[in-house]
Design an enzyme around this catalytic site. Sequence first.
Site, mmCIF file in Angstrom:
data_model
loop_
_atom_site.group_PDB
_atom_site.id
_atom_site.type_symbol
_atom_site.label_atom_id
_atom_site.label_comp_id
_atom_site.label_asym_id
_atom_site.label_seq_id
_atom_site.Cartn_x
_atom_site.Cartn_y
_atom_site.Cartn_z
ATOM 1 N N LYS A 1 -10.855 -30.737 1.475
ATOM 2 C CA LYS A 1 -10.019 -31.246 2.574
ATOM 3 C C LYS A 1 -10.177 -30.447 3.875
ATOM 4 O O LYS A 1 -10.094 -31.021 4.956
ATOM 5 C CB LYS A 1 -8.544 -31.255 2.155
ATOM 6 C CG LYS A 1 -8.173 -32.397 1.228
ATOM 7 C CD LYS A 1 -6.668 -32.413 0.999
ATOM 8 C CE LYS A 1 -6.252 -33.516 0.065
ATOM 9 N NZ LYS A 1 -4.799 -33.615 -0.098
ATOM 10 N N ALA B 1 3.850 -23.550 -0.251
ATOM 11 C CA ALA B 1 3.303 -23.298 1.086
ATOM 12 C C ALA B 1 1.798 -23.565 1.085
ATOM 13 O O ALA B 1 1.041 -22.922 1.800
ATOM 14 C CB ALA B 1 3.598 -21.862 1.509
ATOM 15 N N THR C 1 -10.658 -35.242 -1.393
ATOM 16 C CA THR C 1 -9.661 -34.505 -2.177
ATOM 17 C C THR C 1 -10.192 -33.120 -2.521
ATOM 18 O O THR C 1 -11.238 -32.697 -2.006
ATOM 19 C CB THR C 1 -9.214 -35.337 -3.403
ATOM 20 O OG1 THR C 1 -8.141 -34.659 -4.049
ATOM 21 C CG2 THR C 1 -10.335 -35.586 -4.392
HETATM 22 P P1 NAP Z 1 -2.416 -25.767 -2.871
HETATM 23 O O1 NAP Z 1 -2.744 -25.841 -1.438
HETATM 24 O O2 NAP Z 1 -3.361 -25.128 -3.822
HETATM 25 O O3 NAP Z 1 -0.980 -25.019 -3.004
HETATM 26 C C1 NAP Z 1 -0.401 -24.833 -4.267
HETATM 27 C C2 NAP Z 1 1.031 -24.397 -4.097
HETATM 28 O O4 NAP Z 1 1.670 -24.410 -5.381
HETATM 29 C C3 NAP Z 1 1.196 -22.970 -3.558
HETATM 30 O O5 NAP Z 1 2.361 -22.923 -2.784
HETATM 31 C C4 NAP Z 1 1.349 -22.159 -4.868
HETATM 32 O O6 NAP Z 1 2.039 -20.950 -4.690
HETATM 33 C C5 NAP Z 1 2.206 -23.098 -5.656
HETATM 34 N N1 NAP Z 1 2.159 -22.931 -7.107
HETATM 35 C C6 NAP Z 1 1.142 -23.219 -7.935
HETATM 36 N N2 NAP Z 1 1.507 -22.996 -9.216
HETATM 37 C C7 NAP Z 1 2.787 -22.556 -9.179
HETATM 38 C C8 NAP Z 1 3.722 -22.123 -10.174
HETATM 39 N N3 NAP Z 1 3.415 -22.159 -11.469
HETATM 40 N N4 NAP Z 1 4.949 -21.746 -9.780
HETATM 41 C C9 NAP Z 1 5.282 -21.743 -8.476
HETATM 42 N N5 NAP Z 1 4.447 -22.101 -7.486
HETATM 43 C C10 NAP Z 1 3.209 -22.502 -7.838
HETATM 44 O O7 NAP Z 1 -2.152 -27.230 -3.497
HETATM 45 P P2 NAP Z 1 -1.679 -28.550 -2.755
HETATM 46 O O8 NAP Z 1 -2.888 -29.328 -2.366
HETATM 47 O O9 NAP Z 1 -0.642 -28.236 -1.764
HETATM 48 O O10 NAP Z 1 -1.015 -29.345 -4.001
HETATM 49 C C11 NAP Z 1 0.262 -29.010 -4.485
HETATM 50 C C12 NAP Z 1 0.749 -30.133 -5.382
HETATM 51 O O11 NAP Z 1 0.852 -31.330 -4.618
HETATM 52 C C13 NAP Z 1 -0.183 -30.475 -6.542
HETATM 53 O O12 NAP Z 1 0.615 -30.730 -7.668
HETATM 54 C C14 NAP Z 1 -0.850 -31.767 -6.099
HETATM 55 O O13 NAP Z 1 -1.252 -32.586 -7.178
HETATM 56 C C15 NAP Z 1 0.291 -32.410 -5.350
HETATM 57 N N6 NAP Z 1 -0.103 -33.436 -4.393
HETATM 58 C C16 NAP Z 1 0.469 -34.646 -4.516
HETATM 59 C C17 NAP Z 1 0.124 -35.659 -3.642
HETATM 60 C C18 NAP Z 1 0.736 -37.011 -3.823
HETATM 61 O O14 NAP Z 1 0.271 -37.948 -3.184
HETATM 62 N N7 NAP Z 1 1.758 -37.122 -4.627
HETATM 63 C C19 NAP Z 1 -0.780 -35.443 -2.584
HETATM 64 C C20 NAP Z 1 -1.335 -34.149 -2.459
HETATM 65 C C21 NAP Z 1 -0.993 -33.159 -3.394
HETATM 66 P P3 NAP Z 1 1.242 -19.592 -4.299
HETATM 67 O O15 NAP Z 1 1.025 -19.674 -2.814
HETATM 68 O O16 NAP Z 1 2.154 -18.524 -4.714
HETATM 69 O O17 NAP Z 1 -0.042 -19.619 -5.075
#
Ligand code: NAP
Length: 295
Positions: free
Chosen positions: A82, A144, A78
Site C-alpha cells: 500500500k 496506530a 493490499t
Molecule cells: P498494521 O498497519 O500492520 O497495524 C497493525 C496494528 O495492530 C498496530 O497498531 C499494532 O500494534 C496492532 N496490533 C497487532 N496485533 C495486536 C495485538 N495482538 N494486540 C494489540 N494490538 C495489536 O495493519 P493495518 O493494515 O492497520 O490492519 C489492521 C487491521 O485492520 C487488520 O485486522 C486488517 O485485516 C484490518 N483491516 C480491515 C479492513 C476492512 O475493510 N475491514 C481494511 C483494512 C484493514 P503495534 O503498533 O503495537 O504493533
Amino acid sequence: MDESKRNYKMIMNIKGTTKITGVFGDPVEHSLSPVFQNEAFQALKMDYVYIPFLVKKENLKKAVDGIKALNIRGINITIPHKSSVIKYLDEIDENVEILGAANTILNEDGFLKGFNTDGKGFSMSLNKDGGFVSKGKKVLILGAGGTAYAIAGQLIREDISRLVVCNRTNEKAILLKKHLKKVFPHFSVETIDFEKRRHKEFLKDVDLLINATACGMKEGNEPIISKEVLHKDLFVYDVVYNRKTELIDMAQTQGLKYLNGLSMLIYQGAVSFEIWTGLKAPVEIMKKYVSSKLQ
Ligand code: NAP
C-alpha cells in the site's frame, strides 16, 4: 446457482472486450474481493472481471508497469504494497498524500491514478449499516497502523468532537497524533497508555470504540479490552473481518450496537468499483456473497 456453475458462467463471459480489474498483494489467496467484485459485475451485466494477482515485493514495479502494458482498468493494492506502490503512480489523490498509502489504482489510457478508499469505506459502513452519525461524537481508536490512520483522518473530516488513540506501542500512537496535527492543525488528538484500557473509566464518555488493530484475527487472541469497560451507550466497531472477534461477541452479549469489518470491506470495495466503472456499486449483492463465503 451453485458456486461452480457461477464461476463457469463468469469465465465463459470473458471475451476480447472484457475490462480487467484485480488485486495485487502477498498473500492474496484469502482475499474476498474477487468474490464480491465479480458478483457485482455479473449482477450489473458488466463486461468486467476481477482477478487476484500474487505480487511479491521484488516484483511490484514490474506488476505496476504491467497495468499499463496489459491495459488493466483498475487494481486494488493490499498488504504489503500500500505504501511502496505510490512511487510508481502518475498521480495520487489527497487521501493517498495524507495517508501515505494507496489501495486503489485507476488506469486511464496509460495514466495511473492512486486512491485510498479505506476511510470513506469505513465512514459509509458506519453511517449506512450502523446508522451512526460521527459529527460531534467522542471516539476512541485502538491501534496506530495504516487502518487507524485512514479512519482517524476520515473521522476528523466528519467533525467528531474528540479523538483518543490507544496503541500497544505508544510511540506509534504519538506518531499518529503528530501526523494528524500536521494535516488537521485545528484538531487536537489525545493518546492514552495501552495499559489504561484495563481501567474501569477507560471508555467513560466515549461514543464510538473502534478496534483498528489486528487483534482478534486469530482464534485465541486475548480480547483487546475486557467487558467491564464497555457501557450501554457505546457503539463498537471492529475492523477485523475474517472471524467473529471476542470484542464483537462481548458487544453482542451486552446488547450494544456494533459492526464488524465485513461492512467496511464491502464499502471500501464499493468505492473502488465506482472509481473504475463510474457506476453505483450494487452493495447489497456484494454483501450477500461475502457473508455466504464466511458462513
Ligand atoms: P498494521 O498497519 O500492520 O497495524 C497493525 C496494528 O495492530 C498496530 O497498531 C499494532 O500494534 C496492532 N496490533 C497487532 N496485533 C495486536 C495485538 N495482538 N494486540 C494489540 N494490538 C495489536 O495493519 P493495518 O493494515 O492497520 O490492519 C489492521 C487491521 O485492520 C487488520 O485486522 C486488517 O485485516 C484490518 N483491516 C480491515 C479492513 C476492512 O475493510 N475491514 C481494511 C483494512 C484493514 P503495534 O503498533 O503495537 O504493533
